[in-house]
Design a protein around this motif. Structure first.
Motif, PDB file in Angstrom:
ATOM      1  N   GLU A 134       0.898  -1.335  -0.032  1.00 25.55           N
ATOM      2  CA  GLU A 134       0.098   0.011  -0.062  1.00 25.55           C
ATOM      3  C   GLU A 134       0.794   1.394  -0.213  1.00 25.55           C
ATOM      4  OE1 GLU A 134      -2.241   1.137   3.495  1.00 25.55           O
ATOM      5  OE2 GLU A 134      -4.039   1.641   2.223  1.00 25.55           O
ATOM      6  N   THR A 138       0.415   3.551  -3.512  1.00 28.67           N
ATOM      7  CA  THR A 138       0.180   5.018  -3.125  1.00 28.67           C
ATOM      8  C   THR A 138       1.077   6.017  -3.404  1.00 28.67           C
ATOM      9  OG1 THR A 138       0.057   4.772  -1.002  1.00 28.67           O
ATOM     10  CG2 THR A 138      -1.877   4.018  -1.753  1.00 28.67           C
ATOM     11  N   SER A 152       0.541   8.773  -6.221  1.00 32.43           N
ATOM     12  CA  SER A 152       0.285  10.224  -6.040  1.00 32.43           C
ATOM     13  C   SER A 152       1.018  11.277  -7.269  1.00 32.43           C
ATOM     14  CB  SER A 152       0.635  10.556  -4.633  1.00 32.43           C
ATOM     15  OG  SER A 152       2.198  10.239  -4.604  1.00 32.43           O
ATOM     16  N   TYR A 189      -6.139   8.649  -3.634  1.00 33.52           N
ATOM     17  CA  TYR A 189      -6.318   7.370  -3.003  1.00 33.52           C
ATOM     18  C   TYR A 189      -7.183   7.398  -1.934  1.00 33.52           C
ATOM     19  CZ  TYR A 189      -5.178   2.975  -0.772  1.00 33.52           C
ATOM     20  OH  TYR A 189      -5.414   1.743  -0.009  1.00 33.52           O
ATOM     21  N   PRO A 239      -8.423   5.175   1.078  1.00 36.68           N
ATOM     22  CA  PRO A 239      -8.501   3.723   1.902  1.00 36.68           C
ATOM     23  C   PRO A 239      -9.619   3.321   2.378  1.00 36.68           C
ATOM     24  CG  PRO A 239      -7.179   5.685   3.000  1.00 36.68           C
ATOM     25  CD  PRO A 239      -7.817   6.379   1.967  1.00 36.68           C
ATOM     26  N   PHE A 265      -7.843   3.800  -5.718  1.00 36.46           N
ATOM     27  CA  PHE A 265      -7.240   5.358  -6.569  1.00 36.46           C
ATOM     28  C   PHE A 265      -8.031   5.486  -7.564  1.00 36.46           C
ATOM     29  CE2 PHE A 265      -4.952   7.282  -9.697  1.00 36.46           C
ATOM     30  CZ  PHE A 265      -4.131   8.233  -9.162  1.00 36.46           C
ATOM     31  N   VAL A 307      -6.257  -1.462  -4.629  1.00 37.67           N
ATOM     32  CA  VAL A 307      -5.089  -2.013  -3.775  1.00 37.67           C
ATOM     33  C   VAL A 307      -5.399  -3.198  -3.133  1.00 37.67           C
ATOM     34  CG1 VAL A 307      -3.331  -1.002  -2.367  1.00 37.67           C
ATOM     35  CG2 VAL A 307      -3.880   0.396  -4.331  1.00 37.67           C
TER      36      VAL A 307
END
Ligand code: ADP
Ligand code: CIR
Length: 358
Positions: free
Chosen positions: A146, A150, A154, A164, A166, A208, A219
């Motif tokens: 992760e 991520t 980004s 993203y 979560p 994302f 993810v």
């Protein structure tokens, strides 16, 4: 030798399979294969019992087998090879996989009138070498995935730029809406649950996506990464082109972090499910087939066209209003270009058949 259902087999730990089951696991896990593999362990500690648990718990599985790491494919080769050969159109243990994402080679439009295709989606899976596949991963490896993914995402720019989200920070209403709208994986998938891929849920999982929700990355669901391109309508080339750029960008940022995708010449990109090895690509349309889908030959036609029909909410779901999710079935031994073309050609055939039957 020992026979399934016999006392000796029961004592030896051979699983029970019910009569109705049609999984590839049931077909290829013979007593001999079981005996040969039952005490083997991958260097990461993944076992045959863990690989087959999903198909044992879920007797309605189509496949029923998962890998917890790249080594599972070699340590348990007698079982994985047979399942792979059956699923991917005769792909042999000696065959080599080829990749080709040259979008300019794809031709044709399955839906020239724009009336039949509701939406198009193409996804691939990717996993990072050295970090476990979700059924066999550890909590720290999952967190590392992760973090790396991520951080990389980004930096994406242009139409791939996004945010993203979560899973643990979403409200239940937000999560449900994303699933309902076909953007997010579902929760509590019983196949993944039994495979051990849902441990520590929802930690480390998320999605994302760009503003338009036409480029998305899942993810830590069934695979560490599912890279997705989708949009309304039937412009398959546009969807494929965006996906190819997304995959390249993802590969770049994974390398920047000092990792690489899990890949070999035989199995292509390594995935948790043997159905996804190779390209990991499922190119699908949601297409209106109210008449064709009722025809006695619907499933036979799909088979012949190397297509797989799914329901409106994906695998193991039902259809609504005659709209089906139609995609390439195979993912290994054929390039991305060939698989997208298979989908376009097959859907063109089905739409023509639909018009003839209407
Ligand atoms: P996979 O990611 O393995 O293809 P699923 O079959 O579960 O998994 O599908 C995931 C989600 O993607 C589901 O919500 C499904 O309805 C959606 N989906 C698949 N194909 C399309 C499409 N062509 N248009 C819109 N949504 C789609
Ligand atoms: C089954 O065997 O039916 C499930 N384990 C899913 C198999 C293929 N689908 C997938 O990888 N998403």
């Amino acid at each position: 030798g020992i026979k399934p259902g016999k006392k000796e087999a029961y004592g030896a730990g051979f699983p029970s399979f019910n009569e109705k089951g049609r999984s590839l696991l049931k077909k290829y896990l013979t007593i001999d294969v079981y005996e040969q593999l039952k005490d083997k362990v991958t260097p990461n500690g993944f076992t045959l019992e863990r690989a087959i648990q999903s198909g044992v718990d879920n007797q309605d599985s189509g496949v029923g087998l998962y890998a917890g790491d790249e080594d599972a494919y070699t340590v348990f080769a007698p079982l994985f090879d047979a399942v792979i050969e059956d699923y991917h159109g005769g792909y042999k243990p000696t065959d080599k996989h080829v990749s080709d994402m040259d979008v300019s080679k794809v031709h044709g439009n399955p839906d020239p009138t724009g009336e039949d295709v509701v939406s198009t989606r193409i996804r691939v899976g990717r996993n990072i070498r050295g970090l476990g596949l979700p059924p066999g991963t550890t909590r720290s490896q999952r967190r590392e995935v992760e973090r790396v993914v991520t951080k990389g995402l980004s930096t994406f720019t242009g139409d791939l730029k996004g945010k993203y989200y979560p899973l643990g920070k979403m409200t239940e209403a937000e999560r449900k809406q994303l699933v309902e709208d076909h953007f997010l994986f579902k929760k509590g998938d019983r196949f993944l649950e039994s495979a051990g891929a849902n441990r520590d849920w929802p930690e480390g999982r998320g999605i994302f996506h760009n503003e338009a929700k036409s480029f998305l990355v899942w993810v830590n669901e069934e695979d560490q990464m599912r890279i997705i391109s989708m949009q309304p309508g039937g412009n398959v080339k546009e969807v494929f082109e965006r996906l190819a750029r997304g995959i390249n960008a993802a590969e770049g940022v994974v390398k920047t972090s000092g990792y690489e995708f899990s890949y070999n010449d035989h199995l292509g990109f390594i995935h948790s499910c043997p159905t996804n090895c190779g390209t990991g690509m499922r190119a699908s349309v949601h297409v209106k087939l109210p008449n064709v889908s009722k025809h006695a030959n619907f499933h036979a036609w799909c088979d012949k066209l190397r297509l797989q029909p799914r329901g409106i909410h994906g695998e193991h779901s039902e259809t609504e209003g005659g709209v089906y999710d139609i995609s390439n079935k195979e993912r290994l031994g054929k390039s991305e270009v060939e698989l997208v073309q298979t989908m376009i050609d097959g859907v063109t055939f089905l739409i023509n058949a639909e018009k003839a039957l209407a």
